[in-house]
Design an enzyme around this catalytic site. Structure first.
Site, PDB file in Angstrom:
ATOM      1  CD  GLU A  57      -2.839   1.059   2.406  1.00 54.82           C
ATOM      2  OE1 GLU A  57      -2.777   0.128   3.224  1.00 54.82           O
ATOM      3  OE2 GLU A  57      -3.587   2.041   2.510  1.00 54.82           O
ATOM      4  NE  ARG A  96       4.173  -7.927  10.892  1.00 53.74           N
ATOM      5  CZ  ARG A  96       3.495  -7.290   9.927  1.00 53.74           C
ATOM      6  NH1 ARG A  96       2.482  -7.854   9.346  1.00 53.74           N
ATOM      7  NH2 ARG A  96       3.836  -6.068   9.569  1.00 53.74           N
ATOM      8  CE  LYS A 147       3.424   0.160   4.899  1.00 53.87           C
ATOM      9  NZ  LYS A 147       2.349   0.114   3.923  1.00 53.87           N
TER      10      LYS A 147
END
Ligand code: ATP
Ligand code: MG
Length: 555
Positions: free
Chosen positions: A37, A265, A275
């Site tokens: 994104e 992850r 983020k």
């Protein structure tokens, strides 16, 4: 495309699945994608996902798309779109064909939403957010149906058209899938597919005032692009039910039906990867920007001197699994150290200089010496360094007195200057503050590149730079950004920032480094790996990593 394959790659469950799918003839070739994104810069966790997706495509001669998952225009920006492409290319990967954008498929998404509406599988809901939350129920309590759940399909069609045409205000209504309000999987309790947002979009401008939710857009984008294996991180495990439900209920655009697989992850100690938190560090000016060399971003690591090969190697070392864990910083550092140890040219830099005057060396003479660029690799050639009556050494390399473990310069004793002569400290002078100012030495002219003829042993070797040609430089020494292993867990993560994460020193480098290329790492002998900063106009060197592992407990 560059071949990054190594003969013995560690296998993992995703490779096993692909092997089976190819063997059974389910797929002729594989197609993956990396779907960021564009709402921030990429970090080392993304590098893991990039290496997995692009790496599999390379290994299996398949294809990997770069697709911007740009369904939330409020947080997105072209700056991020550009930085992400730059970072993927720098890592050494090429996407197949053009860059894709989920927003390219907005019209198709809308048509699929209409298909669900026509099938009685989606409805426009006018409950406000709070009511929706209340109706949804909890993990222990089933939800209850929205009063709009049974609106006839024909009416929903008109309402969705009205949504698209700007007939409703933001927050007034949403489009929801009609699935199961008592599902134990919360995202199956009539999830939102579309919401109204009067937002300008970086790709589609003002063409749309409704935007699809991630879960709706993602699986359909995969299907449109013919993705075979849609790889994502474990937090999407539940969403896989929705992914499959949507694809099971629309007319697939392609013969290929994508399947989603989840892996764990990357979490790295002493840093943050969220983020939101990275944004906060930048916005609150706690770092100099997204590419601050202390940031775990790809652009930060690059500026710090990490190489693409070392990051790919790191991804290989940590592997792919379904087990959530924290990775030690020392694994990342070992990857870059192993690369630079073999590939980085050697040079000398004095970070904490003190002047040495060699009194028996002829005044006004400057001698040229050819030193190897790499001691173990002759093919890297020689570099020219200089020697004269005045040189700089590091303050810490001199002591008035020391025991035999101190293999550097001691008053009355000898040491070798790396690549040059043996010198002996005769006396020294302090300044008015009692700080060491000058060391006076003598040198043995018969020791350039050879041992003393009389057989005496000189064990210590120190680095140095000839004074008249030395180039002033600044050194930025970085340490971990946070002082605790899991700062993400801290109540206030800014309170656990390491106050000493950047220490600046002023010293000298060899004249050959005056035009050093930015980002190209050198080994400054005995000091560590450094590269020239890619932002400062002057001579600023960032320390990539020290020569030894200082992270492990016993180092
Ligand atoms: P957010 O969704 O909070 O904006 P994100 O880190 O999930 O952030 P995306 O741009 O959605 O960012 O991520 C793109 C891809 O990278 C996704 O497939 C995601 O699963 C993967 N990814 C993100 N963070 C990590 C990580 N720490 N380790 C491995 N893969 C990651
Ligand atoms: Mg995400």
């Amino acid at each position: 495309m560059t071949d990054h394959t190594t003969p013995e790659r560690a296998t993992h469950f995703i490779r096993t699945i692909i092997d089976e799918d190819l063997a059974s003839g389910l797929h002729q070739s594989i197609q993956t994608r990396f779907p960021p994104e564009p709402n921030g810069y990429l970090h080392i966790g993304h590098a893991k996902s990039i290496c997995l997706n692009f790496g599999l495509a390379l290994d299996y001669q398949g294809q990997c798309n770069l697709r911007f998952d740009d369904t939330n225009p409020a947080k997105e920006d072209m700056e991020y779109v550009e930085s992400i492409q730059r970072d993927v290319q720098w890592l050494g990967f090429e996407w197949s064909g053009e860059v894709r954008y989920s927003s390219n498929y907005f019209e198709q998404f809308y048509q699929y939403a209409m298909e669900l509406v026509d099938k009685g599988l989606a409805y426009v809901c006018f409950l406000n957010m709070e009511q929706q939350r209340e109706y949804r129920g909890t993990l222990t309590e089933v939800g209850k149906p929205s009063p709009y759940r049974d609106t006839p399909a024909a009416e929903n069609r008109q309402l969705l058209e009205k949504m698209r045409n700007g007939g409703f205000k933001e927050g007034e209504c949403v489009l929801r899938a009609k699935i199961d309000m008592s599902s134990p999987i919360m995202c199956m309790r009539d999830p939102i597919l579309y919401r109204v947002r009067f937002q300008h979009h970086h790709q589609t401008g003002d063409a749309w005032c409704i935007y699809p939710m991630y879960d709706f857009a993602h699986c359909i984008s995969d299907a449109i692009e013919g993705v075979t294996h849609s790889l994502c991180t474990l937090e999407f495990q539940d969403n896989r039910r929705l992914y499959d439900w949507i694809l099971d209920n629309i007319t697939l655009p392609n013969a290929t039906r994508p399947r989603q697989y989840e892996f764990s992850r990357l979490n790295l100690e002493y840093t943050v990867m969220s983020k939101r938190k990275l944004h906060q560090l930048v916005d609150d000016k706690l770092v100099s920007g997204w590419d601050d060399p202390r940031m775990p971003t790809i652009s930060g690591l690059r500026r710090r001197g990490y190489t693409p090969a070392s990051l790919r190697d790191f991804a290989e070392r940590i592997g792919i699994s379904k087990v959530d864990s924290f990775t030690e910083m020392s694994i990342l550092e070992a990857a870059v150290r192993d690369d630079l140890n073999v590939n980085a040219p050697r040079s000398m830099a004095v970070l904490n200089p003190v002047k040495v005057i060699i009194e028996n060396y002829p005044e006004g003479q400057v001698e040229s010496i050819h030193a190897p660029v790499h001691p173990q690799n002759e093919a890297m050639g020689k570099r020219e360094i200089f020697f004269s009556r005045e040189v700089y050494i590091d303050r810490d390399d001199f002591r008035e007195e020391a025991n035999k473990h101190f293999k550097r310069l001691v008053l009355g004793k000898e040491v070798r200057l790396r690549n040059a002569y043996i010198i002996k400290a005769e006396r020294f002078e302090n300044d008015e503050n009692g700080e060491l100012k000058t060391i006076y030495c003598s040198y043995d002219p018969d020791t350039l590149g050879k041992n003393p003829a009389d057989g005496r042993k000189v064990k210590g070797v120190i680095h140095w730079v000839e004074a008249s040609k030395a180039v002033p430089a600044e050194f930025h020494l970085y340490d971990r950004l946070f002082s605790v292993p899991n700062p993400g867990k801290a109540e206030d993560f800014e309170a656990v920032l390491n106050p000493d994460s950047l220490v600046i020193k002023k010293g000298f480098v060899e004249p050959g480094l005056v035009d050093a290329q930015a980002e190209l790492a050198y080994q400054f002998e005995r000091e560590g790996y450094f590269c020239r900063d890619n932002q400062h106009p002057g001579l600023v060197f960032n320390r990539t990593v020290g020569l030894r592992d200082t992270w492990s407990e016993n180092a």
